[in-house]
Write an enzyme that holds these catalytic residues in place. Sequence first.
Site, PDB file in Angstrom:
ATOM      1  N   ASP A 296      -8.407   3.539   1.925  1.00 46.68           N
ATOM      2  CA  ASP A 296      -7.330   3.791   2.870  1.00 46.68           C
ATOM      3  C   ASP A 296      -7.889   4.415   4.149  1.00 46.68           C
ATOM      4  OD1 ASP A 296      -5.027   4.502   4.254  1.00 46.68           O
ATOM      5  OD2 ASP A 296      -4.027   5.327   2.478  1.00 46.68           O
TER       6      ASP A 296
ATOM      7  N   CYS B 262       0.855  -1.185   0.000  1.00 46.72           N
ATOM      8  CA  CYS B 262       0.000   0.000   0.000  1.00 46.72           C
ATOM      9  C   CYS B 262       0.894   1.238   0.000  1.00 46.72           C
ATOM     10  CB  CYS B 262      -0.975  -0.009   1.182  1.00 46.72           C
ATOM     11  SG  CYS B 262      -0.245   0.224   2.812  1.00 46.72           S
TER      12      CYS B 262
ATOM     13  N   ARG C  67      -3.183  -0.571   5.564  1.00 50.37           N
ATOM     14  CA  ARG C  67      -3.801  -1.666   4.817  1.00 50.37           C
ATOM     15  C   ARG C  67      -2.885  -2.858   4.568  1.00 50.37           C
ATOM     16  NH1 ARG C  67      -5.631   1.687  -0.245  1.00 50.37           N
ATOM     17  NH2 ARG C  67      -3.647   2.654   0.294  1.00 50.37           N
TER      18      ARG C  67
END
Length: 156
Positions: free
Chosen positions: A130, A15, A21
Amino acid sequence: MSREEKRVQRILFVCHGNICRSPMAEFVLRDMAEKRGIRDRLIVASAATSAEELGNPVHPGTRRLLAGLGISTAGKTAVQLTRADYERWDWLLGMDSRNLRNMQRILGGDPAGKVRLLLDFTAHSRDIADPWYTGDFDATYADVREGCAALLDRLF
């Protein structure tokens, strides 16, 4: 059991900052694999496309959510994806389409087709939001869990 089923799968989640994440996916996949009795058939890690968070621990929101599920993120700090990672991993799985573009740039392409979205393994491929921006770690977890379960189903 076939030769492919016995092969260890090397999975790198990616990410933007490697604090929300991708570490969430890393630890969720390890936990799922442990519960399915296949933890020894996976090598799992995570990395960032940016240098912004390098050396920082997992975001408190991710840590709290996973701790509530009995999953520790102790010792994990953000690291950056490198071109050399392409040869080290069987799968390099981004969380959103922007991650994929940055991964392609860093890796110099994807000739073997190893770069995908985590949710490409589900019935409905899409980006994982996100939580750094949304604040909704529960929604991110739901997507990560869905993607990790589908990935394990596909690989094993």
